[in-house]
Design an enzyme around this catalytic site. Structure first.
Site, short mmCIF file in Angstrom:
data_model
loop_
_atom_site.label_atom_id
_atom_site.label_comp_id
_atom_site.label_asym_id
_atom_site.label_seq_id
_atom_site.Cartn_x
_atom_site.Cartn_y
_atom_site.Cartn_z
N HIS A 93 -9.27 1.17 5.10
CA HIS A 93 -7.98 1.44 5.75
C HIS A 93 -8.20 2.44 6.89
O HIS A 93 -9.01 3.35 6.77
CB HIS A 93 -6.98 1.99 4.74
CG HIS A 93 -5.59 2.01 5.30
ND1 HIS A 93 -5.17 3.01 6.13
CD2 HIS A 93 -4.57 1.13 5.19
CE1 HIS A 93 -3.93 2.75 6.52
NE2 HIS A 93 -3.54 1.61 5.96
N GLU A 137 -5.11 -4.86 10.76
CA GLU A 137 -4.09 -3.83 10.93
C GLU A 137 -4.34 -3.06 12.23
O GLU A 137 -5.14 -2.11 12.24
CB GLU A 137 -4.13 -2.84 9.76
CG GLU A 137 -3.87 -3.47 8.41
CD GLU A 137 -3.32 -2.45 7.42
OE1 GLU A 137 -2.21 -2.66 6.94
OE2 GLU A 137 -4.00 -1.45 7.17
N LYS A 148 0.15 4.27 -0.34
CA LYS A 148 -0.48 5.48 0.20
C LYS A 148 -0.17 6.65 -0.75
O LYS A 148 -0.12 6.44 -1.96
CB LYS A 148 0.00 5.73 1.63
CG LYS A 148 -0.13 4.45 2.49
CD LYS A 148 0.09 4.67 3.94
CE LYS A 148 -0.06 3.33 4.66
NZ LYS A 148 0.09 3.43 6.10
N SER A 155 3.68 -1.90 10.33
CA SER A 155 5.14 -1.96 10.54
C SER A 155 5.73 -3.34 10.25
O SER A 155 6.67 -3.77 10.92
CB SER A 155 5.52 -1.48 11.94
OG SER A 155 5.08 -0.14 12.13
N GLY A 184 2.67 2.44 10.60
CA GLY A 184 3.60 3.55 10.40
C GLY A 184 4.33 3.97 11.67
O GLY A 184 4.99 5.00 11.70
N ASN A 218 0.88 -1.17 0.00
CA ASN A 218 0.00 0.00 0.00
C ASN A 218 0.91 1.22 0.00
O ASN A 218 1.49 1.57 1.03
CB ASN A 218 -0.88 -0.03 1.26
CG ASN A 218 -1.71 1.23 1.41
OD1 ASN A 218 -1.83 2.02 0.48
ND2 ASN A 218 -2.29 1.41 2.59
N GLU A 274 -6.59 4.91 7.82
CA GLU A 274 -6.41 6.33 7.44
C GLU A 274 -7.65 6.88 6.75
O GLU A 274 -7.99 8.04 6.89
CB GLU A 274 -5.15 6.46 6.57
CG GLU A 274 -3.89 6.28 7.41
CD GLU A 274 -2.72 5.64 6.68
OE1 GLU A 274 -2.69 5.65 5.44
OE2 GLU A 274 -1.83 5.11 7.38
P1 PGA Z 1 3.02 0.38 7.52
O1 PGA Z 1 1.55 0.58 6.95
O2 PGA Z 1 3.54 -0.91 6.98
O3 PGA Z 1 3.80 1.57 7.01
O4 PGA Z 1 2.90 0.36 9.01
C1 PGA Z 1 0.68 -0.51 6.81
C2 PGA Z 1 -0.62 -0.06 6.24
O5 PGA Z 1 -1.07 1.06 6.56
O6 PGA Z 1 -1.26 -0.77 5.46
#
Ligand code: PGA
Length: 249
Positions: free
Chosen positions: A95, A167, A11, A213, A173, A9, A97
């Site tokens: 997601h 997640e 983003k 992460s 992140g 992803n 976000e």
């Molecule tokens: P990340 O994001 O691997 O940077 O923690 C995962 C995600 O948001 O799908």
């Protein structure tokens, strides 16, 4: 035996030339037989990336969101049918976000899931608790509500086109990964929920990914868990070397 499934992803990262170079580097690889890979890129790159991915049967292209209507006066939005018309196969929905910054509710996500399935595309559905919910031991309850409200209305046959990504929001992140035990416990709970609602065969077949992460150094341990079928990778999907190490973990 479920195949390994790894989705990146991006983003709102990478320029188009960077995204093209990254996808080309992935497309050139020969993956293990039982492996599916998806790159989920910004909408405006998807047309070109679909052409690149076409050279590798195990590589697919996904969007990071879509609208719930099939067309109409929704300035700035993109429909599932429009995504399909440029070769997209997967759409990430729910997601954290999108939930946090754009106010997406389980009810809206239910409609988006239906819109994606109506076009014959596949959904990567994200769920997960925030830190406060984890600290008060409510993670299973929270995730079950997310699943029930957005996916509970489906019939079992739709699940062949559904991937669930667990997640934990506190791990996205942040560099803070769920332990493999924490991930396994939640994945097992999700698979049991699918079994209760849609039958054991559906539960045995569905891919449940871990996200938050996930990186080359921890992917192998996470993916070794019985109910962890792969990952949804943010930051570590932006560099070919890291992403390929995770795919091969
Ligand atoms: P990340 O994001 O691997 O940077 O923690 C995962 C995600 O948001 O799908």
């Amino acid at each position: 035996m479920r195949s390994r499934f790894v989705a990146g992803n991006w983003k709102m990262n990478l320029s188009k030339p960077e995204g093209v170079a990254l996808t080309s580097a992935i497309a050139e690889q020969k993956f293990n037989q039982q492996t599916e890979v998806v790159v989920c890129a910004p909408h405006i790159y998807l047309d070109e990336l679909s052409n690149i991915a076409a050279s590798n049967a195990q590589l697919h292209v996904g969007a990071q969101n879509c609208h719930f209507a099939d067309k109409g006066a929704y300035t700035g939005e993109i429909s599932a049918g429009q995504l399909k018309s440029v070769g997209v196969e997967y759409v990430i929905l729910g997601h954290s976000e999108r939930r946090t910054y754009f106010g997406e509710t389980n009810g809206m996500l239910k409609d988006k899931v239906d819109a994606v399935f109506a076009e014959g595309l596949k959904v990567i559905f994200c769920c997960g608790e925030v830190l406060e919910e984890r600290e008060s031991g409510k993670q299973a309850e929270v995730v079950k509500v997310q699943l029930q409200e957005a996916l509970g209305h489906l019939d079992a046959s739709s699940f062949k086109d559904l991937v669930i990504a667990y997640e934990p929001v506190w791990a996205i992140g942040t560099g803070k990964t769920a332990t493999s035990d924490q991930a396994q416990a939640m994945h097992k709970m999700i698979r049991e929920w699918v079994a209760e609602q849609f039958g054991q065969a559906t539960a045995d077949a569905i891919h449940i990914l871990y996200g938050g992460s996930c990186k080359p150094s921890n992917a192998a341990e996470l993916f070794a868990q019985e109910d962890v079928d792969g990952g949804l990778i943010g930051g570590a999907s932006l560099k070919a070397e890291d992403f390929l190490q995770i795919i091969n973990a």
